[in-house]
Design a protein around this motif. Structure first.
Motif, short mmCIF file in Angstrom:
data_model
loop_
_atom_site.label_atom_id
_atom_site.label_comp_id
_atom_site.label_asym_id
_atom_site.label_seq_id
_atom_site.Cartn_x
_atom_site.Cartn_y
_atom_site.Cartn_z
N SER A 358 8.02 1.52 -1.78
CA SER A 358 7.07 2.05 -0.82
C SER A 358 5.67 2.25 -1.39
O SER A 358 4.92 3.08 -0.90
N LEU A 359 5.33 1.53 -2.44
CA LEU A 359 4.03 1.72 -3.06
C LEU A 359 2.90 1.53 -2.06
O LEU A 359 2.02 2.38 -1.94
N HIS A 360 2.95 0.43 -1.31
CA HIS A 360 1.88 0.13 -0.37
C HIS A 360 1.77 1.22 0.71
O HIS A 360 0.67 1.66 1.05
N GLU A 361 2.94 1.65 1.21
CA GLU A 361 2.94 2.68 2.25
C GLU A 361 2.38 4.00 1.72
O GLU A 361 1.61 4.69 2.41
N VAL A 362 2.76 4.36 0.48
CA VAL A 362 2.28 5.62 -0.10
C VAL A 362 0.76 5.57 -0.28
O VAL A 362 0.05 6.53 0.04
N LEU A 363 0.26 4.45 -0.79
CA LEU A 363 -1.18 4.32 -1.01
C LEU A 363 -1.94 4.41 0.30
O LEU A 363 -2.98 5.08 0.40
N LEU A 364 -1.44 3.73 1.32
CA LEU A 364 -2.11 3.75 2.63
C LEU A 364 -2.08 5.15 3.25
O LEU A 364 -3.05 5.59 3.87
N GLN A 365 -0.96 5.84 3.06
CA GLN A 365 -0.81 7.16 3.66
C GLN A 365 -1.62 8.22 2.91
O GLN A 365 -2.29 9.06 3.52
N GLU A 366 -1.57 8.20 1.58
CA GLU A 366 -2.22 9.22 0.77
C GLU A 366 -3.72 8.97 0.58
O GLU A 366 -4.47 9.90 0.29
N LEU A 367 -4.14 7.72 0.75
CA LEU A 367 -5.54 7.38 0.51
C LEU A 367 -6.10 6.65 1.74
O LEU A 367 -6.40 5.46 1.69
N PRO A 368 -6.24 7.33 2.87
CA PRO A 368 -6.64 6.66 4.10
C PRO A 368 -8.05 6.07 4.06
O PRO A 368 -8.34 5.14 4.83
N ASP A 369 -8.90 6.56 3.16
CA ASP A 369 -10.27 6.05 3.08
C ASP A 369 -10.44 4.93 2.06
O ASP A 369 -11.55 4.45 1.83
N VAL A 370 -9.34 4.53 1.44
CA VAL A 370 -9.38 3.49 0.41
C VAL A 370 -8.90 2.16 1.01
O VAL A 370 -7.89 2.13 1.71
N ASP A 371 -9.62 1.09 0.72
CA ASP A 371 -9.20 -0.25 1.17
C ASP A 371 -8.13 -0.79 0.21
O ASP A 371 -8.32 -0.76 -1.01
N LEU A 372 -7.04 -1.29 0.77
CA LEU A 372 -5.95 -1.84 -0.02
C LEU A 372 -5.98 -3.37 0.10
O LEU A 372 -5.93 -3.92 1.19
N VAL A 373 -6.08 -4.04 -1.03
CA VAL A 373 -6.10 -5.50 -1.08
C VAL A 373 -4.80 -5.98 -1.72
O VAL A 373 -4.49 -5.66 -2.85
N VAL A 374 -4.01 -6.74 -0.95
CA VAL A 374 -2.72 -7.24 -1.43
C VAL A 374 -2.88 -8.71 -1.81
O VAL A 374 -3.26 -9.54 -0.98
N VAL A 375 -2.60 -9.04 -3.07
CA VAL A 375 -2.76 -10.40 -3.58
C VAL A 375 -1.40 -11.08 -3.62
O VAL A 375 -0.47 -10.56 -4.26
#
Length: 375
Positions: A358-375
């Motif tokens: 759940s890394l991606h989900e945790v990052l999106l949930q805990e850091l809503p103002d951060v852009d997540l780039v998946v390579v």
């Protein structure tokens, strides 16, 4: 007895860095999409123009590739004799870095920035030779093709099918004081190739069928124009806001011992940071399952190599211990004001377990103002 003030030492070190930066030489790079566009020719033309203007110019190293028009431009320029060496019975010529520094010209012309030196050379790569000249206060004009840029390795391979072995860190271009794009339409390049102005006759047919196709040349030209535009944009933003680079963004890449192609991940991060004019961080979280007594030597070597590569590409490397990868990354992102996070796409089951699924989900949930780039 007075104790040293750490803050005072830091201020002194900062001032020393400013002094050294002012004493360092300036770097100008002629950037092109491929061989044959006229980078070396343009460099020599400028060298002659500077000499006529009274500037002390020398040729540190030039490779005319038996092109008469380019060789003619050397003209009356002073050439520092190259250092002669042999490797496996083959005679090689390399720039004599110490001789150029001893000569101390105002400007040194140094061709082929991505060149790999002979094994017995002072430095492994020519760009490292150039860095020595700059530190000595010598201004340098050099040349390089876009496919040699480290962060573009994967893009060039996917576009042209060619794996470029000789590469230079993005940081070299980032630190350049001026970049000039030397461009030619694909049709003109193919005409120059067919006329024997780029390669010998025996190489022309293969070059036209492989690297010098219309598609490849067009894509390489686009990359060169984009990189030049990014460079100009960064310089403009630096001039407008020299003391507040972090306001534009902070980029972090999550490094995994079992993740996808680390090179691709780092190059994506480096290019994103360059476009944002931002600092970037390579963060590796060592969980209990990857302690020194549980991780195998091959995995440890792979992680170390990745972090070392990140450092060479201009990233700041952090190795942390934590029970949870996701929690450690969230904590780091908050502490360092991260605005963009680059992660690899989850793949095999073992990778999903490492990321605790759940890394991606945790990052999106805990850091809503951060852009997540998946390579």
């Amino acid at each position: 007895m007075l104790e040293a003030d750490p803050a005072a030492k830091t201020r002194a070190d900062d001032f020393l860095a400013i002094i050294r930066k002012q004493q360092a030489g300036k770097l100008k790079i002629y950037l092109g999409p491929c061989p044959g566009v006229g980078k070396t020719y343009s460099m020599l033309v400028e060298g002659n123009r500077l000499k006529k203007g009274g500037v002390d110019v020398v040729v540190g190293y030039v490779e005319p590739h038996e092109r008469p028009e380019t060789s003619a431009q050397i003209g009356d320029l002073e050439i520092i004799p190259p250092r002669l060496t042999t490797y496996h019975g083959i005679a090689l010529k390399e720039m004599d870095v110490d001789a150029v520094i001893a000569r101390r010209p105002t400007v040194a012309l140094v061709d082929e920035l991505a060149h790999t030196n002979a094994p017995d050379s002072k430095n492994r790569k020519r760009y490292e030779d150039v860095e020595d000249l700059l530190r000595a206060g010598i201004n340098v004009i050099s040349t390089v093709n876009i496919q040699h840029l480290e962060s573009l390795y994967n893009f060039v391979e996917e576009t042209t099918g060619v794996r470029v072995k000789e590469r230079v860190p993005d940081e070299i271009l980032t630190k350049a004081d001026q970049i000039v794009n030397i461009d030619l339409p694909a049709e003109d390049l193919q005409e120059r190739l067919q006329a024997g102005k780029i390669y010998p006759k025996e190489r022309i047919e293969a070059a036209l069928a492989n690297f010098f196709t219309q598609k490849n040349l067009t894509r390489l030209r686009e990359m060169t124009l984009t990189e030049t535009a990014n460079f100009l944009d960064r310089k403009q933003r630096d001039a407008e806001n020299d003391q507040n680079v972090s306001a534009l963004g902070q980029v972090m890449v999550a490094i995994s011992s079992q993740g996808p192609d680390p090179g691709r991940l780092l190059r994506k991060t480096a290019r994103l940071a360059a476009q944002l004019n931002a600092q970037w961080y390579a963060v590796y979280v060592r969980t209990p399952s990857e302690s020194a007594v549980r991780i195998d030597a091959e995995t440890q070597r792979r992680v170390n190599d990745t972090l070392e590569t990140a450092q060479k590409m201009g990233g700041l490397v952090f190795s942390m211990k934590g029970e949870s990868v996701a929690k450690a990354l969230v904590s780091f992102a908050r502490e360092y004001g991260i605005t963009h996070i680059v992660v690899g796409r989850p793949g095999p089951k073992r990778l999903r377990q490492y990321f605790q699924s759940s890394l991606h989900e945790v990052l999106l949930q805990e850091l809503p103002d951060v852009d997540l780039v998946v390579v």
